[in-house]
Design a protein around this motif. Structure first.
Motif, short mmCIF file in Angstrom:
data_model
loop_
_atom_site.label_atom_id
_atom_site.label_comp_id
_atom_site.label_asym_id
_atom_site.label_seq_id
_atom_site.Cartn_x
_atom_site.Cartn_y
_atom_site.Cartn_z
N ARG A 1 -34.55 42.14 12.06
CA ARG A 1 -33.96 43.39 11.62
C ARG A 1 -34.95 44.55 11.80
O ARG A 1 -36.13 44.42 11.52
CB ARG A 1 -33.51 43.30 10.15
N GLY A 2 -34.42 45.65 12.24
CA GLY A 2 -35.25 46.85 12.42
C GLY A 2 -36.17 46.78 13.63
O GLY A 2 -37.07 47.60 13.80
N ALA A 3 -35.96 45.81 14.51
CA ALA A 3 -36.95 45.53 15.55
C ALA A 3 -36.85 46.41 16.79
O ALA A 3 -37.57 46.18 17.76
CB ALA A 3 -36.91 44.06 15.94
N SER A 4 -36.00 47.42 16.78
CA SER A 4 -35.99 48.33 17.94
C SER A 4 -37.34 49.01 18.12
O SER A 4 -37.75 49.28 19.26
CB SER A 4 -34.92 49.41 17.77
N PHE B 1 -34.20 45.82 20.06
CA PHE B 1 -33.79 44.72 19.18
C PHE B 1 -33.44 43.42 19.90
O PHE B 1 -33.62 42.36 19.33
CB PHE B 1 -32.59 45.22 18.36
N THR C 1 -25.14 47.26 12.81
CA THR C 1 -25.67 45.89 12.70
C THR C 1 -25.23 45.24 11.39
O THR C 1 -24.85 44.07 11.36
CB THR C 1 -27.21 45.91 12.83
N GLU D 1 -26.54 47.24 19.98
CA GLU D 1 -27.41 47.93 20.93
C GLU D 1 -26.78 47.98 22.32
O GLU D 1 -26.96 48.95 23.06
CB GLU D 1 -28.79 47.28 20.97
N SER E 1 -31.56 52.08 19.01
CA SER E 1 -31.00 51.17 18.01
C SER E 1 -29.49 51.18 18.14
O SER E 1 -28.92 52.04 18.83
CB SER E 1 -31.31 51.66 16.60
N ALA E 2 -28.84 50.28 17.45
CA ALA E 2 -27.41 50.37 17.25
C ALA E 2 -27.13 51.60 16.39
O ALA E 2 -28.01 52.05 15.65
CB ALA E 2 -26.92 49.12 16.54
N1 ASP Z 1 -29.95 47.45 14.92
C1 ASP Z 1 -31.02 46.60 14.46
C2 ASP Z 1 -31.01 46.55 12.94
O1 ASP Z 1 -30.28 47.27 12.30
C3 ASP Z 1 -32.34 47.00 15.00
C4 ASP Z 1 -32.84 48.38 14.61
O2 ASP Z 1 -32.09 49.21 14.10
O3 ASP Z 1 -34.03 48.65 14.83
O4 ASP Z 1 -31.72 45.78 12.38
#
Ligand code: ASP
Ligand code: MG
Length: 464
Positions: free
Chosen positions: A204-207, A190, A43, A124, A37-38
């Protein structure tokens, strides 16, 4: 043996975290693919920068980039003091490119979804080379790899969908030779790109999603999601002192839990791995020996009935009530047309078989709007007293008792509601899906924690 290891934002954000990460990768045998992830907060900061630029505040956007660039440079130098120079130059160039994008946004006073994705990709694209440098420093042959050109998606910028066949083929083609050479590829989670090569993000959160997609493409043996907690808990530890991590969950159980609050992962994100028969493990970077939670397609019966209790507050209960509704076909359709037209998402529905009332659980702040819309929609029925009233009750909470073991087990509902009765929690509405995986009910928000504790205790006591 091939293992995909995904590290979340807090697992890549500090020198200590990177030291843990390095240990974990070194201790993992066989072929390894790392997905990152970042760094935590990046992000969100990029989104703020994009918003500031779109509002014309280019200076503020530039300050955000400068701060991010300084933080990334500092992190890189702390983990890889030597030989960091080329990576540092790459990172500086990446920051410059992102700054230029933001300047154009500020001039145009407009940030399209496509441009926003190009800006968000910075997070990322910056973390992967830092993680790779940390690994190399520890003697691991690691190589950063941007997933633009590997994860091929449609052009739904902001939440693009991968085109699986193409993505699988490219993943195997690009990663196979590296893995055969003993290299650990460090992939950007991501992000992806359209077939034409335009950068996209997967939501969002897609890592986690990236990790699951790559695991499926490589037919990996295991997909590990490293985060900062030791798995999915049997209840929110802030509410229940005796809560504990769950060793195993079925995919269906994980889906039920995440829906109501247990936010460790978005189960849909790991579906590609689950569908490929690859177990997904949630593990803690900062306590890597904890067993964590393993999620598999099919549940493994372990004798438990209610495995976990979860809850969500901040909700409202909208009730449409009246004797004239019963036996009128299409009445529920009218109610749900209204919720759809208002764009209100409904978390729980309950209707008694007398059909004298329909209850909808919705986010508390949408309750009044939905009530007004329903009153407009049902004006005729209200005038004729077929509908007596539309009311909103809040704040309420939904509590859900979840477990595959309750399917076909008689007496579970009696135990759930018996436990609530003994603690004097009033239940406002009840729903159970026919999958029998989940008993959900509403209580006043003030009773939320008490209700969760009562059920957790009832079933934990029996289990231990
Ligand atoms: N950096 C992206 C986010 O904050 C993906 C991730 O963290 O999974 O949404
Ligand atoms: Mg994340």
């Amino acid at each position: 043996m091939t293992t995909v290891l995904k590290f979340g934002g807090t697992s890549v954000a500090t020198p200590e975290a990177l030291a843990r990460l390095t240990e974990i990768v070194r201790a993992t045998a066989g072929k390894r693919v790392v997905v990152v992830s970042a760094t935590a907060g990046t992000t969100n900061a990029l989104l703020q920068a994009a918003d500031a630029a779109a509002a014309g505040d280019g200076d503020r956007a530039q300050r955000v980039i400068d701060e991010l660039a300084a933080a990334h440079d500092g992190l890189l130098r702390s983990v890889a003091p030597v030989a960091a120079d080329t990576t540092a130059a790459d990172l500086a160039e990446l920051a410059a490119r992102t700054g230029a994008l933001l300047r154009s946004v500020a001039i145009l006073h407009e940030c399209t979804a496509r441009t926003r994705d190009a800006i968000l990709a910075y997070g990322e694209l910056a973390s992967a080379p830092i993680v790779a440098a940390a690994l190399r420093r520890a003697g691991v042959k690691a190589q950063p790899l941007a997933t633009v050109g590997m994860v091929v998606t449609d052009d739904a910028f902001g939440s693009a969908s991968p085109i699986f066949a193409e993505t699988h083929a490219r993943s195997r083609e690009m990663l196979g030779p590296l893995l055969d050479d003993g290299v650990v590829p460090v992939l950007t989670g991501f992000i992806g790109a359209t077939a034409e090569g335009v950068t996209t993000t997967l939501g969002r959160g897609a890592s986690d999603y990236t990790a699951a997609i790559v695991a499926a493409a490589l037919r990996a043996d295991e997909c590990r999601i490293y985060t900062d907690v030791s798995g999915v808990m049997s209840a929110d530890p802030r509410m229940v002192r005796g809560s504990r991590p769950l060793a195993r969950l079925s995919y269906a159980e994980a889906a039920e839990l995440s829906y109501f609050g247990a936010k460790v992962l978005h189960p849909r994100a790991v579906l590609p791995a689950i569908e490929a028969g690859i177990p997904v493990r949630i593990l803690n970077t900062f306590a890597p020996d904890d067993p964590g939670t393993t999620i598999t397609g099919q549940g493994v019966p372990d004798g438990s009935v209610v495995k976990a209790t979860t809850s969500l507050g901040g909700l409202g209960l909208v009730t449409v009530q009246g004797a004239g509704m019963s036996g009128v076909p299409g009445f529920a359709a009218k109610v749900f047309d209204t919720t759809a037209a208002e764009g209100v998402s409904v978390l729980m529905i309950s209707q008694s078989s007398s059909e004298n009332s329909i209850c909808l659980v919705v986010p508390a702040d949408t309750g009044d709007r939905l009530k007004a819309a329903l009153e407009r929609m049902l004006a005729k029925e209200l005038a004729h007293h077929d509908v007596e009233r539309v009311s909103v009750e809040r704040p309420i909470a939904v509590v859900a008792a979840v477990g595959e073991g309750m399917r076909g087990t008689p007496g579970v509902a009696a135990r759930v509601f018996g436990a609530l009765g003994r603690t004097k929690v009033n239940v406002i509405a009840i729903a159970q899906g026919s999958s029998e995986l989940n008993i959900s009910f509403c209580v006043a928000e003030a009773d939320q924690a008490k209700a969760v504790r009562a059920i957790h205790e009832e079933f934990e006591r029996a289990a231990s």
